[in-house]
Design an enzyme around this catalytic site. Structure first.
Site, PDB file in Angstrom:
ATOM      1  N   HIS A   1      -4.381  -3.552   6.085  1.00  0.00           N
ATOM      2  CA  HIS A   1      -4.139  -3.809   4.655  1.00  0.00           C
ATOM      3  C   HIS A   1      -5.471  -4.212   4.028  1.00  0.00           C
ATOM      4  CE1 HIS A   1      -2.829  -5.278   0.848  1.00  0.00           C
ATOM      5  NE2 HIS A   1      -3.303  -6.477   1.125  1.00  0.00           N
TER       6      HIS A   1
ATOM      7  N   ASP B   1       0.838  -1.205   0.000  1.00  0.00           N
ATOM      8  CA  ASP B   1       0.000   0.000   0.000  1.00  0.00           C
ATOM      9  C   ASP B   1       0.874   1.257   0.000  1.00  0.00           C
ATOM     10  OD1 ASP B   1      -2.675  -1.496   0.678  1.00  0.00           O
ATOM     11  OD2 ASP B   1      -1.182  -2.222   2.089  1.00  0.00           O
TER      12      ASP B   1
END
Ligand code: NAX
Length: 327
Positions: free
Chosen positions: A189, A161
């Site tokens: 996540h 990410d």
């Protein structure tokens, strides 16, 4: 020359494994002077064990100077023996029509077993990275199942990410991705993660000032980063593998070898920082030095950021509640 270190990888015959093992063996994770012994774990299923044999043949055929050994395992108790690093990639991601309870039950079984095995046989300094989804909660389960290991040894992968966010900012500003500093990704996540460039700089200039478009932040940037995994599945027909493996390499390399003051994102157990309850496996901005990570403190959390953090935290505490009965 250095003594070899042991690196365990689970899900080793999967697609992330295929993009990951060759880079570990070539020294990209722990340094070009660090020999490694790979301890690879797959499920006992014959097809998976055969696929693993094939991957091992290919590893041998690379004749990597740093690869001091490679082992195939079907039991975590042998795969994790004395291991210095453990990359837990194999898991059961949510499939179509799969109930949440089923997902949590299957992963609960995998990560309690693996946490207990790490607790029993791994090096006391083992550095654990959980990649398999739901990564934060799987890391939380493993940590809770390994009471004799320090909590701080368990981490979850938010680096993909982080890298996705950096790449979007580079494209938006037209600057090289390597020039971006002080980026943070908070939380889970999952699409709820909060990629935060309020403090980010490029060559000392404020990224926020360079972009100067709050609507772009909220309506384009955050959804693009949050849904990037789904966009890749839609385009490729398979989930991210090479970029996920790359993020795992980045995470472990930075943790082991340091970041020279640069901020990176790791999912780590909270000690209450930024109001996150203790033990929640939360994405935080950190710096690493001497094999230890340290949370970047003193970041101002404005109202919008607090809302985003609350949302991703709520998702994580709900996931944790869903596995409470297993721990
Ligand atoms: P694959 O299905 O290609 O490979 C997974 C492998 O794990 C399979 O070979 C399977 O036999 C093995 N496995 C399953 N249970 C196991 C167990 N208990 N012990 C050992 N091995 C086991 O999946 P792949 O694309 O490699 O993805 C692996 C995991 O990473 C998935 O859970 C996926 O959702 C997750 N991801 C996490 C990301 C992150 O940023 N944290 C991003 C990429 C990826 O989606």
């Amino acid at each position: 020359s250095k003594k070899p270190v042991r690196v365990a990888v689970t899900g080793a015959a999967g697609q992330i494994g295929y993009a990951l093992l060759f880079r570990i063996a070539s020294g990209e994770m722990l340094g070009k002077d660090q020999p490694v012994i790979l301890q690879l774990l797959e499920i006992p299923d014959e097809k998976a064990q055969n696929a693993l044999k094939g991957v091992i043949m290919e590893l041998e055929d690379c004749a990597f100077p740093l690869l001091a050994g490679v082992e195939a395992h079907s039991d975590p108790m042998s795969a994790f023996k004395d291991t210095d690093y453990a990359l837990l990639v194999g898991s059961r991601p949510r499939g179509p029509g799969m109930e949440r309870a089923e997902l949590l039950a299957v992963n609960g079984a995998i990560f309690t077993t693996q946490g207990k095995a790490l607790n029993a046989v791994a090096s006391r300094n083992v550095k654990v990275l959980v990649v398999g989804n739901p990564a934060n909660t799987n890391a939380y389960i493993a940590m809770k199942s390994a009471p004799d290991l320090p909590r701080k040894n368990f981490t979850a992968m938010l680096r993909l990410d982080h890298n996705r966010a950096a790449s979007q900012l580079a494209a938006k500003t037209g600057k090289p991705v390597a020039s971006i500093e002080k980026l943070a990704v908070w939380g889970n996540h999952s699409p709820t993660m909060y990629a935060d460039y309020r403090n980010a700089t490029i060559d000392g200039q404020s990224v926020k000032a360079l972009i100067n478009d709050e609507q772009w932040n909220r309506e384009t940037f955050l959804p693009t980063v949050g849904k990037r995994g789904a966009a890749i599945i839609a385009a490729r027909g398979l989930s991210s593998a090479a970029s996920a493996a790359n993020a795992a390499i980045d995470h472990m390399r930075d943790w082991a070898l340091g970041t020279n003051g640069k901020w990176v994102t790791m999912g780590i157990p909270s000690n209450g920082e930024y109001g996150i309850p203790k033990d929640v496996m939360f994405g935080y901005p950190v710096t690493c030095e001497g094999g230890e990570y340290k949370i970047v403190e003193g970041i101002t959390i404005d109202e919008f950021s607090q809302e985003c953090i609350n949302k991703t935290l709520k998702e994580l505490t709900d996931e944790q509640d869903g596995v409470k009965h297993l721990l």
